[in-house]
Design a protein around this motif. Structure first.
Motif, PDB file in Angstrom:
ATOM      1  N   SER A  59      40.750  99.454  15.759  1.00  0.00           N
ATOM      2  CA  SER A  59      40.343  99.547  17.400  1.00  0.00           C
ATOM      3  C   SER A  59      41.512 100.213  18.420  1.00  0.00           C
ATOM      4  O   SER A  59      41.533 100.043  19.424  1.00  0.00           O
ATOM      5  N   GLU A 121      33.670 100.136  19.509  1.00  0.00           N
ATOM      6  CA  GLU A 121      32.533 100.975  20.022  1.00  0.00           C
ATOM      7  C   GLU A 121      32.201 100.142  21.375  1.00  0.00           C
ATOM      8  O   GLU A 121      31.596 100.757  22.213  1.00  0.00           O
ATOM      9  N   GLN A 124      34.076 101.876  23.967  1.00  0.00           N
ATOM     10  CA  GLN A 124      33.541 102.995  24.397  1.00  0.00           C
ATOM     11  C   GLN A 124      32.398 102.911  25.280  1.00  0.00           C
ATOM     12  O   GLN A 124      32.069 103.852  26.211  1.00  0.00           O
ATOM     13  N   TRP A 125      31.479 102.018  24.901  1.00  0.00           N
ATOM     14  CA  TRP A 125      30.356 101.697  25.831  1.00  0.00           C
ATOM     15  C   TRP A 125      30.745 101.418  27.097  1.00  0.00           C
ATOM     16  O   TRP A 125      30.083 101.690  28.227  1.00  0.00           O
ATOM     17  N   GLY A 237      35.846 108.175  21.205  1.00  0.00           N
ATOM     18  CA  GLY A 237      34.880 107.667  19.911  1.00  0.00           C
ATOM     19  C   GLY A 237      35.469 107.281  18.729  1.00  0.00           C
ATOM     20  O   GLY A 237      36.815 107.390  18.439  1.00  0.00           O
ATOM     21  N   PHE A 238      34.732 106.955  17.518  1.00  0.00           N
ATOM     22  CA  PHE A 238      35.064 106.626  16.361  1.00  0.00           C
ATOM     23  C   PHE A 238      35.723 108.177  15.676  1.00  0.00           C
ATOM     24  O   PHE A 238      36.538 107.758  14.745  1.00  0.00           O
TER      25      PHE A 238
END
Length: 331
Positions: A59, A121, A124-125, A237-238
């Motif tokens: 995270s 995730e 990020q959304w 992002g990832f």
């Protein structure tokens, strides 16, 4: 005759380079150095939660983004000294990290990794869709950071402050690692049950590790706003998580110097691969898998830890016992 301390010599050379760089380097080189320092602080934060506490969390980039947007919004709205905005981003990330730490009380290993990955995730959304605050998919223009009326409008002006903050966070990491608190974190990493039997509050240690790691990531985000004028959620992002994780693993899990060396090494590699965005994740993933399989201790782990490995051999077939039990992490 006493042998010269190579670490001290390397440190002196590094200090000389840092002091001379603003006088000889171009703006682009200073930008890259500033970015490398942000990566160093990010890697140190991940080192605390993974290397010291043994909590496999994914995270980190979410807290990094929270630090960037918090500092950016505060700078644009109230124009305080940048120290205030960076502290605010670090504090908010620390609080959220402490709350996310509750997951570590019920999950471990791959389940904890998946849960924290889901949180990253989700954040990020939020960054992509909260148009009124983050600018959404259009990104957000960052206002120049200020310090008592002085605006930081270029990489040269931001450079001494970025270096100073990095040095402060490095000192804090070493202090944590060498303290009783750091010993307690490593005890929890080895065994919750054994740590509890020794009187250590394993629950508090895990949550504290998440909070400290979140604070480091939030401060790194605030540092980023000192020399960059635009942020887009796609950079949070990832792929960034994998990059920072690769820095820590390749550098050497449980080693402060490994986290620093890994951050600088892969920060430079990421800059060299800037024009090959489509293959960056493949390259980082392949490197990460290779080191996890063939060199799990990393390249820059402390020599004392490596030297302790033969002593950890058991009497049947020469297989080593679990590395974390026989070897302690060193700063």
């Amino acid at each position: 005759m006493k042998k010269p301390n190579l670490d001290h010599a390397a440190l002196l050379v590094l200090l000389a380079v840092i002091c001379a760089l603003p006088f000889v380097a171009t703006g682009y080189v200073l930008y890259v150095v500033n970015l490398l320092m942000v990566f160093v602080v990010l890697a140190l934060g991940m080192h605390v939660v993974i290397g010291e506490a043994g909590q496999f969390a994914l995270s980190h980039t979410a807290f990094y983004g929270i630090g960037i947007y918090t500092a950016g919004i505060i700078n644009a709205t109230w124009h305080p000294p940048f120290v205030v905005s960076i502290l605010a981003g670090g504090l908010l990330s620390a609080v959220l990290g402490y709350l996310i730490g509750f997951l570590a009380l019920r999950m471990r290993d791959i389940y904890l990794a998946l849960a924290t990955f889901a949180f990253g995730e989700a954040m990020q959304w939020v960054f992509l869709n909260w148009d009124g605050v983050t600018g959404g998919s259009n990104g957000m223009r960052l206002q120049p950071a200020e310090l008592f009326g002085l605006k930081l409008t270029n990489d040269l002006q931001a450079y001494p402050f970025v270096i100073g903050l990095t040095a402060l966070m490095l000192w804090a990491t070493v202090a944590i690692s060498r303290s009783q608190f750091g010993s307690a974190l490593r005890a929890v990493r080895e065994s919750d049950v054994a740590a509890t039997a020794m009187g250590i509050n394993a629950r508090a240690m895990k949550q504290s590790a998440f909070a400290i790691s979140g604070a480091f990531a939030g401060v790194a985000g605030g540092m980023y706003t000192l020399f960059v004028s635009f942020i887009h959620p796609e950079s949070l992002g990832f792929q960034t998580t994998i990059l920072v994780l690769t820095m820590v693993v390749v550098g050497g899990i449980g080693s402060v110097r490994g986290a620093v060396a890994g951050a600088i090494t892969f920060g430079i590699i990421s800059e060299l691969l800037r024009q090959a965005l489509s293959v960056q994740e493949i390259i980082y993933g392949a490197i990460l898998m290779g080191f996890m399989m063939f060199k799990p201790r990393g390249l820059f782990a402390d020599r004392k830890s490596r030297a302790a490995r033969p002593a950890a051999q058991d009497g049947l077939g020469g297989s080593a016992v679990r590395p974390g039990v026989a070897e302690r992490s060193h700063a």
